[in-house]
Design a protein around this motif. Structure first.
Motif, PDB file in Angstrom:
ATOM      1  N   HIS A   1       0.784  -1.230   0.000  1.00 25.10           N
ATOM      2  CA  HIS A   1       0.000   0.000   0.000  1.00 25.10           C
ATOM      3  C   HIS A   1       0.820   1.288   0.000  1.00 25.10           C
ATOM      4  N   VAL A   2       2.116   1.183   0.219  1.00 27.87           N
ATOM      5  CA  VAL A   2       2.968   2.374   0.136  1.00 27.87           C
ATOM      6  C   VAL A   2       3.805   2.329  -1.140  1.00 27.87           C
ATOM      7  N   ILE A   3       4.522   1.233  -1.353  1.00 29.65           N
ATOM      8  CA  ILE A   3       5.363   1.140  -2.543  1.00 29.65           C
ATOM      9  C   ILE A   3       4.515   0.940  -3.797  1.00 29.65           C
ATOM     10  N   SER A   4       3.561   0.018  -3.752  1.00 30.06           N
ATOM     11  CA  SER A   4       2.730  -0.236  -4.924  1.00 30.06           C
ATOM     12  C   SER A   4       1.504   0.677  -4.958  1.00 30.06           C
ATOM     13  N   GLY A   5       0.800   0.786  -3.836  1.00 25.39           N
ATOM     14  CA  GLY A   5      -0.417   1.598  -3.801  1.00 25.39           C
ATOM     15  C   GLY A   5      -0.171   3.093  -3.712  1.00 25.39           C
ATOM     16  N   MET A   6       1.024   3.514  -3.273  1.00 28.32           N
ATOM     17  CA  MET A   6       1.448   4.919  -3.290  1.00 28.32           C
ATOM     18  C   MET A   6       0.585   5.833  -2.426  1.00 28.32           C
ATOM     19  N   HIS A   7       0.288   5.443  -1.214  1.00 25.06           N
ATOM     20  CA  HIS A   7      -0.465   6.321  -0.323  1.00 25.06           C
ATOM     21  C   HIS A   7       0.469   7.326   0.335  1.00 25.06           C
ATOM     22  N   ASN A   8      -0.079   8.504   0.614  1.00 25.91           N
ATOM     23  CA  ASN A   8       0.779   9.578   1.128  1.00 25.91           C
ATOM     24  C   ASN A   8       1.147   9.406   2.599  1.00 25.91           C
ATOM     25  N   GLU A   9       0.769   8.286   3.204  1.00 26.73           N
ATOM     26  CA  GLU A   9       1.314   7.950   4.513  1.00 26.73           C
ATOM     27  C   GLU A   9       2.843   7.890   4.472  1.00 26.73           C
ATOM     28  N   ALA A  10       3.393   7.532   3.300  1.00 25.33           N
ATOM     29  CA  ALA A  10       4.851   7.462   3.175  1.00 25.33           C
ATOM     30  C   ALA A  10       5.491   8.813   3.476  1.00 25.33           C
ATOM     31  N   LEU A  11       4.922   9.879   2.926  1.00 19.82           N
ATOM     32  CA  LEU A  11       5.462  11.215   3.176  1.00 19.82           C
ATOM     33  C   LEU A  11       5.237  11.643   4.610  1.00 19.82           C
ATOM     34  N   MET A  12       4.012  11.439   5.108  1.00 18.76           N
ATOM     35  CA  MET A  12       3.691  11.881   6.459  1.00 18.76           C
ATOM     36  C   MET A  12       4.577  11.187   7.494  1.00 18.76           C
ATOM     37  N   VAL A  13       4.648   9.867   7.434  1.00 16.49           N
ATOM     38  CA  VAL A  13       5.412   9.112   8.428  1.00 16.49           C
ATOM     39  C   VAL A  13       6.907   9.375   8.270  1.00 16.49           C
ATOM     40  N   GLY A  14       7.398   9.429   7.038  1.00 16.51           N
ATOM     41  CA  GLY A  14       8.816   9.672   6.823  1.00 16.51           C
ATOM     42  C   GLY A  14       9.268  11.015   7.365  1.00 16.51           C
ATOM     43  N   ILE A  15       8.523  12.069   7.060  1.00 22.19           N
ATOM     44  CA  ILE A  15       8.879  13.407   7.562  1.00 22.19           C
ATOM     45  C   ILE A  15       8.719  13.461   9.075  1.00 22.19           C
TER      46      ILE A  15
ATOM     47  N   GLY B   1       1.905  17.184   9.158  1.00 22.42           N
ATOM     48  CA  GLY B   1       0.461  17.310   9.332  1.00 22.42           C
ATOM     49  C   GLY B   1      -0.210  18.062   8.199  1.00 22.42           C
ATOM     50  N   ALA B   2       0.518  18.972   7.542  1.00 26.89           N
ATOM     51  CA  ALA B   2      -0.036  19.690   6.392  1.00 26.89           C
ATOM     52  C   ALA B   2      -0.123  18.795   5.162  1.00 26.89           C
ATOM     53  N   ILE B   3       0.502  17.636   5.220  1.00 22.98           N
ATOM     54  CA  ILE B   3       0.341  16.620   4.186  1.00 22.98           C
ATOM     55  C   ILE B   3      -0.837  15.719   4.534  1.00 22.98           C
ATOM     56  N   LYS B   4      -0.885  15.256   5.783  1.00 22.16           N
ATOM     57  CA  LYS B   4      -2.016  14.468   6.282  1.00 22.16           C
ATOM     58  C   LYS B   4      -2.164  14.785   7.760  1.00 22.16           C
TER      59      LYS B   4
END
Length: 514
Positions: free
Chosen positions: A241-255, A283-286
């Motif tokens: 769901h992050v690598i294949s599905g590309m949800h923006n949780e990747a940006l939120m959690v990474g930052i 938080g301004a991302i999600k």
């Protein structure tokens, strides 16, 4: 993350021996094979565009004309990846005398991730909403007032790929996410394929930030970095769901994790301000990213003595940083405060996976059976308010417990995220990453790790590869799953002697050390 704790002793282990390295080689190959199989199935059963450029192609387009076969291939790949992840966890358990190194774990995860990073999207069509809503913003329209169908038109390539329920709704994403999406829209034009690939690169950058921060934060908390990476990065939910599905949780959690690590590394006013800005950006991302501000503040308070004056001083500083940063973002976007009213947009889709929503829908069904009329909407409105109250209460309680030193701040943050994911009206598998990642790096609790492992493995199978329910072709799913299970069982019988024992290890996890 306690002041004065010595994490070096608690995370020191020996490297795996020769026999375990052979097992690791087998696990890597098994998981990589599963990833390649899943990637191949994506060409026919993935979340492909409505106008699929592969349709009609002689070789790559073959699976687009055999959807049931493609679905079976995808399910087989999913089952193989999950099994490989569980076997890999056998070599990453906290408390083992010998455990994988961070490098060995990272290389294994990269081998499994690469095919999914290069294949068509799977499990979700959200990336098409990213494209459409970003294009609305790029045209100078307010994405919090104008939906894709109004701003772009029904025939636009981006709109045609957005699910019907999202075509006529405003954006549910943070203003900074859409501001960044504007830049991507200006680069890609109306090219859907190029847009999907570029967004995937962006999400992988967010995941890279998390991979950098997780081992460092884990060492601070006395958790072995490889164990934290196994549950937080090699997790099938991340792969699917992050690598294949590309949800923006990747940006939120990474930052978010990067900000916490940098803030703890540079404990000064400039360092705290910089970390506060990054957490506000997350938080301004999600919006769930904003919760981390409070728990990061508690970390600093404890490190500086845990006094009330420290709490007010750091709380005031982070509060001011949040207000200034959000003011700059809001003014810079040009969309005003409209994004505040759209936090409820995702709740327009109801999922029975959300406990309170399931309860509300059941209550509506009971009222209908009793002849009281269909009270589903009223029940859902009540359960939504109850859910928000539960989240607010849990957040305040966790902040208080962590301030009093009864629980580590990152553990409290993970518990708060878990409460948020379960109490809001809509729940998707990737929402679990909000809590799993912080808890994976903050605790050695055997109860948590076993429970999280079982839940993540099960939830990874909930969403079909297409990202849709296949309601009009529901017969395909059972046939595909049965075929995949038969093939998976045969493969397991062939490789079982080369893999480490799984079930006996689940009870031999070291209890939490705090």
């Amino acid at each position: 993350m306690l002041p004065g704790s010595d994490s070096s002793e608690r995370t020191s282990t020996l490297p795996i021996d020769h026999a375990e390295r052979r097992q690791l080689d087998h696990i890597r190959r098994f998981g990589t094979t599963g990833s390649l199989i899943l990637a191949a199935g994506a060409f026919g059963a993935g979340a492909n565009p409505v106008i699929n450029p592969l349709y009609g192609a002689r070789l790559l387009g073959l699976l687009t004309r055999m959807p049931t076969v493609a679905m079976a291939i995808c399910w087989l790949g999913m089952l193989m990846i999950i099994a490989a992840w569980l076997w890999l966890g056998r070599l990453c358990l906290p408390g083992r005398e010998r455990i994988l190194t961070v490098g060995q774990l990272a290389r294994t995860a990269a081998m499994w991730a690469l095919p999914l990073a290069l294949c068509p999207p799977l499990f979700s069509t959200d990336m098409y909403s990213y494209l459409a809503q970003s294009e609305v913003a790029a045209r100078g329209l307010n994405p919090y007032l104008v939906s894709p169908v109004i701003g772009l038109g029904v025939d636009h390539p981006f709109t045609s790929n957005v699910p019907n329920i999202w075509r006529d709704t405003p954006s549910p994403y943070g203003p900074l996410f859409l501001m960044f999406g504007q830049l991507i829209s200006r680069i890609i034009g109306d090219n859907v394929i190029f847009g999907v690939l570029l967004w995937r690169v962006v999400m992988l950058c967010g995941l890279a930030l998390a991979i950098w921060a997780i081992p460092r934060l884990a060492r601070r908390c006395g958790v072995h970095p490889a164990a934290a990476l196994w549950l937080g990065v090699a997790n099938p939910i991340v792969l699917f769901h992050v690598i294949s599905g590309m949800h923006n949780e990747a940006l939120m959690v990474g930052i978010m994790l990067t900000a916490i690590e940098l803030g703890l590394r540079f404990q000064s006013i400039p360092g705290t301000v910089a970390a506060g800005v990054l957490l506000t950006i997350a938080g301004a991302i999600k919006p769930p990213g904003w919760i981390a501000l409070g728990f990061f503040g508690i970390c600093l308070v404890l490190l500086q003595g845990g006094r009330w004056r420290d709490l007010f001083r750091i709380g005031g500083l982070l509060g001011a940083v949040f207000l200034v940063t959000m003011t700059v973002i809001t003014v810079g976007s040009g969309w005003g405060l409209g994004w505040i009213d759209t936090f409820d947009v995702p709740n327009r889709v109801k999922t029975v996976m959300a406990p309170l929503t399931a309860f509300g829908m059941a209550g509506g069904g009971v009222s209908t059976l009793l002849g009281l009329g269909n009270q589903t909407d009223a029940m859902l409105a009540i359960t939504k308010i109850i859910g928000y109250l539960i989240v607010a209460g849990a957040c305040l309680w966790m902040l208080w417990l962590s301030f009093r030193g009864r629980i580590q701040p990152l553990v409290a943050m993970g518990a708060t995220f878990l409460t948020l994911a379960l109490a809001v009206p809509v729940l998707w598998p990737w929402y679990l990453l909000w809590s799993v990642v912080p808890l994976a790096l903050a605790t050695n609790s055997s109860r948590f790790r076993v429970t999280a492992t079982v839940i993540c493995a099960a939830v990874s199978l909930v969403v079909p590869p297409t990202g849709a329910g296949f309601l009009l072709r529901a017969y395909q799913v059972p046939l595909a799953v049965i075929a995949a299970l038969i093939a998976f069982t045969i493969i397991l019988l062939l490789v079982r002697k080369r893999m480490p024992a799984l079930w006996p290890t689940l009870g031999r996890v070291r209890p939490v050390t705090q």
